[in-house]
Design a protein around this motif. Sequence first.
Motif, PDB file in Angstrom:
ATOM      1  N   THR A  56       0.837  -1.206   0.000  1.00 24.81           N
ATOM      2  CA  THR A  56       0.000   0.000   0.000  1.00 24.81           C
ATOM      3  C   THR A  56       0.867   1.249   0.000  1.00 24.81           C
ATOM      4  O   THR A  56       0.631   2.178  -0.784  1.00 24.81           O
ATOM      5  CB  THR A  56      -0.942   0.002   1.214  1.00 24.81           C
ATOM      6  OG1 THR A  56      -1.712  -1.199   1.211  1.00 24.81           O
ATOM      7  CG2 THR A  56      -1.870   1.198   1.184  1.00 24.81           C
ATOM      8  N   LEU A  60       0.781   4.083  -3.007  1.00 27.68           N
ATOM      9  CA  LEU A  60       0.378   5.465  -2.711  1.00 27.68           C
ATOM     10  C   LEU A  60       1.523   6.443  -2.972  1.00 27.68           C
ATOM     11  O   LEU A  60       1.296   7.545  -3.487  1.00 27.68           O
ATOM     12  CB  LEU A  60      -0.129   5.576  -1.272  1.00 27.68           C
ATOM     13  CG  LEU A  60      -1.403   4.771  -0.953  1.00 27.68           C
ATOM     14  CD1 LEU A  60      -1.805   4.957   0.493  1.00 27.68           C
ATOM     15  CD2 LEU A  60      -2.545   5.124  -1.894  1.00 27.68           C
ATOM     16  N   ILE A  78      -2.369  12.118   1.219  1.00 28.93           N
ATOM     17  CA  ILE A  78      -3.274  10.984   1.054  1.00 28.93           C
ATOM     18  C   ILE A  78      -3.402  10.328   2.424  1.00 28.93           C
ATOM     19  O   ILE A  78      -2.414   9.858   2.986  1.00 28.93           O
ATOM     20  CB  ILE A  78      -2.744   9.957   0.035  1.00 28.93           C
ATOM     21  CG1 ILE A  78      -2.499  10.610  -1.326  1.00 28.93           C
ATOM     22  CG2 ILE A  78      -3.723   8.782  -0.082  1.00 28.93           C
ATOM     23  CD1 ILE A  78      -1.767   9.713  -2.323  1.00 28.93           C
ATOM     24  N   HIS A  80      -5.730   7.402   4.269  1.00 27.67           N
ATOM     25  CA  HIS A  80      -6.718   6.349   4.028  1.00 27.67           C
ATOM     26  C   HIS A  80      -6.878   5.542   5.307  1.00 27.67           C
ATOM     27  O   HIS A  80      -5.895   5.133   5.919  1.00 27.67           O
ATOM     28  CB  HIS A  80      -6.274   5.443   2.880  1.00 27.67           C
ATOM     29  CG  HIS A  80      -7.410   4.773   2.192  1.00 27.67           C
ATOM     30  ND1 HIS A  80      -8.233   3.865   2.809  1.00 27.67           N
ATOM     31  CD2 HIS A  80      -7.868   4.900   0.923  1.00 27.67           C
ATOM     32  CE1 HIS A  80      -9.145   3.442   1.950  1.00 27.67           C
ATOM     33  NE2 HIS A  80      -8.948   4.058   0.798  1.00 27.67           N
ATOM     34  N   LEU A 115      -6.292   5.474  -7.097  1.00 26.79           N
ATOM     35  CA  LEU A 115      -6.356   4.850  -5.773  1.00 26.79           C
ATOM     36  C   LEU A 115      -7.457   3.792  -5.731  1.00 26.79           C
ATOM     37  O   LEU A 115      -7.258   2.706  -5.182  1.00 26.79           O
ATOM     38  CB  LEU A 115      -6.605   5.948  -4.724  1.00 26.79           C
ATOM     39  CG  LEU A 115      -6.487   5.578  -3.272  1.00 26.79           C
ATOM     40  CD1 LEU A 115      -6.054   6.788  -2.470  1.00 26.79           C
ATOM     41  CD2 LEU A 115      -7.770   5.050  -2.714  1.00 26.79           C
ATOM     42  N   ALA A 119      -4.567   0.826  -5.629  1.00 30.56           N
ATOM     43  CA  ALA A 119      -4.101   0.653  -4.246  1.00 30.56           C
ATOM     44  C   ALA A 119      -4.667  -0.641  -3.667  1.00 30.56           C
ATOM     45  O   ALA A 119      -5.844  -0.941  -3.848  1.00 30.56           O
ATOM     46  CB  ALA A 119      -4.506   1.850  -3.400  1.00 30.56           C
TER      47      ALA A 119
END
Length: 150
Positions: A56, A60, A78, A80, A115, A119
Motif C-alpha cells: 500500500t 500510494l 493521502i 486512508h 487509488l 491501491a
Amino acid sequence: MIKVQTQDFNIAEEYALLSDNNQTDGAVVFFVGLVRDFNQNSQIKSLTLEHYPAMTDKVLTRLEQQAKTRWPVNRVAIVHRVGELNLSEQIVFVGVTSPHRDAAFEAAQFIMDQLKTRAPFWKKEQTMQGEHWVDAKDSDEQAAKAWNNS
C-alpha cells in the motif's frame, strides 16, 4: 504525506498541513470519501477495509510521484483509513496544492481514480443480507484507464 491508519482524521488539520507556510500555491483542492448506506443494490450497515501495508505504501507513494510529474503540484496528502468503519465515517482524504486550480483539481481526481483501482485495499461490506467482499466497479476501472489516454 501519506498515512494509512485506523483512527479518524481531522479535515482542518490535514488542510493546515497543505496550506500553512505555503506562499507558492494559489490552489488547495481536497476530497473526502465517506461510508455511505447503499452500494450495488445492498443496504450497508458498515464497511471493513484491509490492506497489505508494504504494498500500500509503495502504491500510494507512486501515485503521489506520478501526480507531481504530470502536473505542477507541490504538496500532496493521502490519508486512508482501514479497519471497521460505520456509516458516515470518513474513509479517505486526498489533498493537493498547486499554483493554479486546474492542475490541483486534475491531480486530485487522478489520485482518487487511481487509488480506487490500483491501491491494495480490500473492502468487505456488512449488509442486512450478510457480508461480502466488494469487487472493483467497471466505472472505476474506466475512470482510471482514461488517464492513460490523456
